[in-house]
Scaffold this motif. Structure first.
Motif, PDB file in Angstrom:
ATOM      1  N   PHE A 198     -31.565 -78.691   7.963  1.00  0.00           N
ATOM      2  CA  PHE A 198     -31.722 -79.966   8.660  1.00  0.00           C
ATOM      3  C   PHE A 198     -31.908 -81.094   7.661  1.00  0.00           C
ATOM      4  N   ASN A 199     -32.787 -80.898   6.689  1.00  0.00           N
ATOM      5  CA  ASN A 199     -33.038 -81.948   5.703  1.00  0.00           C
ATOM      6  C   ASN A 199     -31.782 -82.305   4.915  1.00  0.00           C
ATOM      7  N   SER A 200     -30.878 -81.341   4.758  1.00  0.00           N
ATOM      8  CA  SER A 200     -29.650 -81.630   4.011  1.00  0.00           C
ATOM      9  C   SER A 200     -28.676 -82.494   4.812  1.00  0.00           C
ATOM     10  N   THR A 201     -28.958 -82.686   6.122  1.00  0.00           N
ATOM     11  CA  THR A 201     -28.102 -83.590   6.904  1.00  0.00           C
ATOM     12  C   THR A 201     -28.422 -85.050   6.584  1.00  0.00           C
ATOM     13  N   LEU A 202     -29.507 -85.292   5.895  1.00  0.00           N
ATOM     14  CA  LEU A 202     -29.980 -86.665   5.690  1.00  0.00           C
ATOM     15  C   LEU A 202     -29.515 -87.300   4.396  1.00  0.00           C
ATOM     16  N   SER A 203     -28.738 -86.570   3.610  1.00  0.00           N
ATOM     17  CA  SER A 203     -28.242 -87.156   2.363  1.00  0.00           C
ATOM     18  C   SER A 203     -26.862 -86.611   2.040  1.00  0.00           C
ATOM     19  N   SER A 204     -26.114 -87.421   1.306  1.00  0.00           N
ATOM     20  CA  SER A 204     -24.755 -87.052   0.933  1.00  0.00           C
ATOM     21  C   SER A 204     -24.337 -87.894  -0.266  1.00  0.00           C
ATOM     22  N   GLU A 205     -23.543 -87.305  -1.123  1.00  0.00           N
ATOM     23  CA  GLU A 205     -22.974 -88.055  -2.238  1.00  0.00           C
ATOM     24  C   GLU A 205     -21.757 -88.855  -1.785  1.00  0.00           C
ATOM     25  N   HIS A 206     -21.247 -88.562  -0.581  1.00  0.00           N
ATOM     26  CA  HIS A 206     -19.977 -89.144  -0.141  1.00  0.00           C
ATOM     27  C   HIS A 206     -20.086 -90.001   1.123  1.00  0.00           C
ATOM     28  N   LEU A 207     -21.260 -90.004   1.730  1.00  0.00           N
ATOM     29  CA  LEU A 207     -21.487 -90.783   2.947  1.00  0.00           C
ATOM     30  C   LEU A 207     -22.751 -91.614   2.768  1.00  0.00           C
ATOM     31  N   SER A 208     -22.749 -92.818   3.314  1.00  0.00           N
ATOM     32  CA  SER A 208     -23.961 -93.634   3.260  1.00  0.00           C
ATOM     33  C   SER A 208     -24.970 -93.111   4.286  1.00  0.00           C
ATOM     34  N   ALA A 209     -26.220 -93.524   4.137  1.00  0.00           N
ATOM     35  CA  ALA A 209     -27.246 -93.125   5.099  1.00  0.00           C
ATOM     36  C   ALA A 209     -26.900 -93.629   6.494  1.00  0.00           C
ATOM     37  N   LYS A 210     -26.346 -94.834   6.581  1.00  0.00           N
ATOM     38  CA  LYS A 210     -25.942 -95.370   7.888  1.00  0.00           C
ATOM     39  C   LYS A 210     -24.852 -94.497   8.502  1.00  0.00           C
ATOM     40  N   GLU A 211     -23.876 -94.099   7.705  1.00  0.00           N
ATOM     41  CA  GLU A 211     -22.806 -93.240   8.219  1.00  0.00           C
ATOM     42  C   GLU A 211     -23.344 -91.889   8.676  1.00  0.00           C
ATOM     43  N   ILE A 212     -24.277 -91.326   7.922  1.00  0.00           N
ATOM     44  CA  ILE A 212     -24.909 -90.061   8.323  1.00  0.00           C
ATOM     45  C   ILE A 212     -25.596 -90.230   9.670  1.00  0.00           C
ATOM     46  N   GLY A 213     -26.330 -91.318   9.818  1.00  0.00           N
ATOM     47  CA  GLY A 213     -27.014 -91.575  11.084  1.00  0.00           C
ATOM     48  C   GLY A 213     -26.055 -91.699  12.246  1.00  0.00           C
ATOM     49  N   LEU A 214     -24.937 -92.404  12.040  1.00  0.00           N
ATOM     50  CA  LEU A 214     -23.955 -92.579  13.111  1.00  0.00           C
ATOM     51  C   LEU A 214     -23.255 -91.264  13.452  1.00  0.00           C
ATOM     52  N   ILE A 215     -22.999 -90.438  12.451  1.00  0.00           N
ATOM     53  CA  ILE A 215     -22.471 -89.095  12.735  1.00  0.00           C
ATOM     54  C   ILE A 215     -23.496 -88.332  13.572  1.00  0.00           C
ATOM     55  N   GLY A 216     -24.770 -88.435  13.193  1.00  0.00           N
ATOM     56  CA  GLY A 216     -25.835 -87.776  13.951  1.00  0.00           C
ATOM     57  C   GLY A 216     -25.882 -88.230  15.396  1.00  0.00           C
TER      58      GLY A 216
END
Length: 194
Positions: free
Chosen positions: A44-62
Motif C-alpha cells: 500500500f505504501n508503495s502506491t504513494l510514490s513513483s519515479e515516473h508519476l507525480s503525487a497528484k497523478e498518483i492520487g488521481l489514479i487512486g
C-alpha cells in the motif's frame, strides 16, 4: 497488542480510518496472524510514490481506481491525497468520470473482442465519449487513467488501444508500467479495506 494488530492499526490510521475498524477480511488476517499483513502495508505504501508519476497523478489514479472498485475508504483517502498534492475539483471529477466511462467501454469492447464477430464491429457503439476529446488533465494523463482502469477491468482490447495511444503520445513504458502497478496495488488494498 499483537504485532498483527499493530500493523493493521498503523495501516488504517495512515489512511485516516479508525485503527479499530475491521472488515471481514481484516478480521480473518488478524485472527490468523497472517504474515501477509506486513507485505500488504509495504505494498500500500508503495502506491504513494513513483519515479515516473507525480503525487497528484498518483492520487488521481487512486481516485479513479477507488471509484471503479466502489471503495469508499480508499476514495476518501485518495481524494484527500489528490487535493493535498494540488489536484483541482475539476481534475478529481474527471478521474471519477473516467472510471465511469471506462466501465461502459470495458464491458462493450470486451464483448466485441470475446465474440470475434465482424458484425458487432460494424454496429455503432453509441457511447458518448466527449470527455476524452479535451480532458482537463490532458490527453496523455487521461489515456493513462483509462489504461489503468482498463487493466483492472480486464479489457484486453482497451488496454492495447490505450497503451498504443500512450506510446504514440511519447509516454515511457516505465510511466505506463507504474500506473498499472499502482492500480493493481490499490485494487489489492480494496480486497481487505472496504
Amino acid at each position: 497488542m499483537s504485532e498483527t494488530t499493530e500493523v493493521i492499526k498503523e495501516l488504517l490510521e495512515s489512511i485516516n480510518v479508525d485503527g479499530n475498524y475491521r472488515t471481514e477480511s481484516l478480521e480473518l488476517l488478524e485472527k490468523g496472524e497472517s504474515r501477509y499483513l506486513r507485505d500488504f502495508k509495504v505494498n500500500f505504501n508503495s502506491t504513494l510514490s513513483s519515479e515516473h508519476l507525480s503525487a497528484k497523478e498518483i492520487g488521481l489514479i487512486g481516485v479513479s481506481i477507488a471509484i471503479n472498485n466502489q471503495n469508499k475508504p480508499l476514495l476518501a483517502y485518495y481524494t484527500s491525497f489528490s487535493e493535498a498534492n494540488g489536484a483541482s475539483a475539476e481534475e478529481i471529477a474527471e478521474a471519477v468520470a473516467c472510471a465511469s466511462l471506462l466501465a461502459s467501454n470495458n464491458v462493450f469492447y470486451r464483448f466485441r473482442h470475446f465474440t470475434q464477430k465482424e458484425k458487432y464491429t460494424q454496429i455503432p457503439a453509441r457511447i458518448r465519449m466527449q470527455i476524452m476529446m479535451k480532458p482537463v488533465t490532458g490527453k496523455e494523463f487521461f489515456e493513462l487513467l483509462s489504461l489503468a482502469v482498463s487493466a483492472v477491468n480486464g479489457c484486453e482490447m482497451c488496454v492495447n488501444a490505450h497503451e498504443d495511444s500512450l506510446i504514440k503520445l511519447g509516454t515511457t513504458e516505465e510511466r505506463i508500467f507504474d500506473a498499472v502497478r499502482i492500480a493493481s496495488l490499490i485494487t489489492a488494498t480494496g480486497k481487505v479495506i472496504y
